[in-house]
Design a protein around this motif. Sequence first.
Motif, mmCIF file in Angstrom:
data_model
loop_
_atom_site.group_PDB
_atom_site.id
_atom_site.type_symbol
_atom_site.label_atom_id
_atom_site.label_comp_id
_atom_site.label_asym_id
_atom_site.label_seq_id
_atom_site.Cartn_x
_atom_site.Cartn_y
_atom_site.Cartn_z
ATOM 1 N N LEU A 51 6.814 3.139 -11.125
ATOM 2 C CA LEU A 51 5.522 3.753 -10.815
ATOM 3 C C LEU A 51 5.106 4.173 -12.074
ATOM 4 O O LEU A 51 3.914 4.022 -12.175
ATOM 5 N N ARG A 52 5.766 4.889 -12.763
ATOM 6 C CA ARG A 52 5.066 5.362 -14.166
ATOM 7 C C ARG A 52 5.455 4.587 -15.351
ATOM 8 O O ARG A 52 6.468 4.621 -15.856
ATOM 9 N N ASP A 93 -0.155 1.988 -14.604
ATOM 10 C CA ASP A 93 0.884 2.428 -13.655
ATOM 11 C C ASP A 93 1.210 1.482 -12.577
ATOM 12 O O ASP A 93 0.410 0.458 -12.515
ATOM 13 N N ILE A 142 0.944 1.831 -9.521
ATOM 14 C CA ILE A 142 -0.159 1.937 -8.445
ATOM 15 C C ILE A 142 -1.276 0.827 -8.581
ATOM 16 O O ILE A 142 -1.475 0.213 -7.750
ATOM 17 N N THR A 143 -1.688 1.291 -9.881
ATOM 18 C CA THR A 143 -2.760 0.053 -10.404
ATOM 19 C C THR A 143 -2.530 -1.364 -10.367
ATOM 20 O O THR A 143 -3.046 -2.210 -9.745
ATOM 21 N N ARG A 156 -2.215 -2.655 -6.668
ATOM 22 C CA ARG A 156 -3.532 -2.767 -6.164
ATOM 23 C C ARG A 156 -4.178 -4.103 -6.617
ATOM 24 O O ARG A 156 -4.670 -4.837 -5.833
ATOM 25 N N THR A 207 10.988 4.951 -7.947
ATOM 26 C CA THR A 207 10.742 6.174 -8.702
ATOM 27 C C THR A 207 11.830 6.881 -8.750
ATOM 28 O O THR A 207 13.050 6.623 -7.986
ATOM 29 N N ASP A 242 7.662 12.612 -5.396
ATOM 30 C CA ASP A 242 6.389 12.163 -6.128
ATOM 31 C C ASP A 242 5.513 11.542 -5.281
ATOM 32 O O ASP A 242 5.550 10.565 -4.493
ATOM 33 N N GLU A 243 4.228 12.344 -5.374
ATOM 34 C CA GLU A 243 3.279 11.989 -4.243
ATOM 35 C C GLU A 243 2.476 10.428 -4.643
ATOM 36 O O GLU A 243 1.798 10.101 -3.813
ATOM 37 N N ASN A 244 2.621 10.042 -5.851
ATOM 38 C CA ASN A 244 2.277 8.852 -6.096
ATOM 39 C C ASN A 244 2.672 7.469 -5.371
ATOM 40 O O ASN A 244 2.165 6.615 -5.122
ATOM 41 N N ARG A 293 0.318 6.957 -2.377
ATOM 42 C CA ARG A 293 -0.746 6.164 -2.829
ATOM 43 C C ARG A 293 -0.283 4.673 -3.398
ATOM 44 O O ARG A 293 -0.918 3.782 -2.887
ATOM 45 N N ALA A 294 1.013 4.443 -3.717
ATOM 46 C CA ALA A 294 1.338 2.972 -3.993
ATOM 47 C C ALA A 294 1.703 2.190 -2.447
ATOM 48 O O ALA A 294 1.054 1.118 -2.291
#
Length: 217
Positions: free
Chosen positions: A58-59, A64, A66-67, A70, A85, A90-92, A95-96
Motif C-alpha cells: 500500500l505505502r 501508492d 491504492i492508485t 485503481r 499492509t 490502516d484506513e487506506n 480504500r484499496a
Amino acid sequence: MIPPLRVLVVDDDALVRAGLCMMLDGIHGITVAGEAADGDQVPAATDRHAPDVVLMDLRMPRVDGITATRRLRGRPRPPEVIVLTTFDADENILRALRAGASGFLLKDTPPAQIVEAVRRVAAGDPILSPRVTRRLMDRAADQAGAFQRARDALEVLSPRENEVVLAVARGRTNAEIAAELLMTVATVKAHVSHVLGKLGLDNRTQVALLAHDAGLA
C-alpha cells in the motif's frame, strides 16, 4: 498441463520483495513472474509479465498501492490484486478494496496463508484478513448515508441474487453457495456475474462490503 499461476510482487522494500519471491517460487503451481519497486512501475510490469495475481504494497513513495490498483482495474482483463499492509488499522486498506482489490493481508501473515490467498483470488474468491475485516467493514458502514445507498443499490437484484449476495458476504465459496442454495456451481457463477453487472462492481469483495453497508452481514 495447467500452467502455473503467475504472480507480480510489488513492494518498495527490497528485503520484503526478496522474501515473498523466495517463498512463492518454491511452491508448486505458482511462479513469480516479475517484481516492481513502486506503483508507477506496475503498468509496464503487468504488460511485460502478464501476472494472474499482484501482491501490492500500500505505502510506496511515488505511486501508492491504492492508485496502482485503481489503474489496473481500468485495464482490459486486469489481474487480481491482494494488497499488503503492516498496520491492521490502516484506513487506506478499505480504500484499496473499494478501488478493486480482491482482498488484503497483513505482512506478518504466515507463508501458507499467503499461498492460499494467491490461489483463492486467482479462482475468484476474496481474501480478507480476519484480524481486521470487522473493523474495516464497521468503518465503511459508519459513513454517512452508506446504509441507505447500499439498500437502494440492492433493490435492483432479484430475491435469488440477494441470497447469493448474502452468501458471498458471509465468505462462502462458489461450491459452498451451490450446496447451501441447492444450485450448480455454474449457476452460482452466473448469479455472481449478474450481480456484479447490475451493481457496477468489480469483484466479490466489493459485493461483501456493500452487503455489510446494507446491514445484511
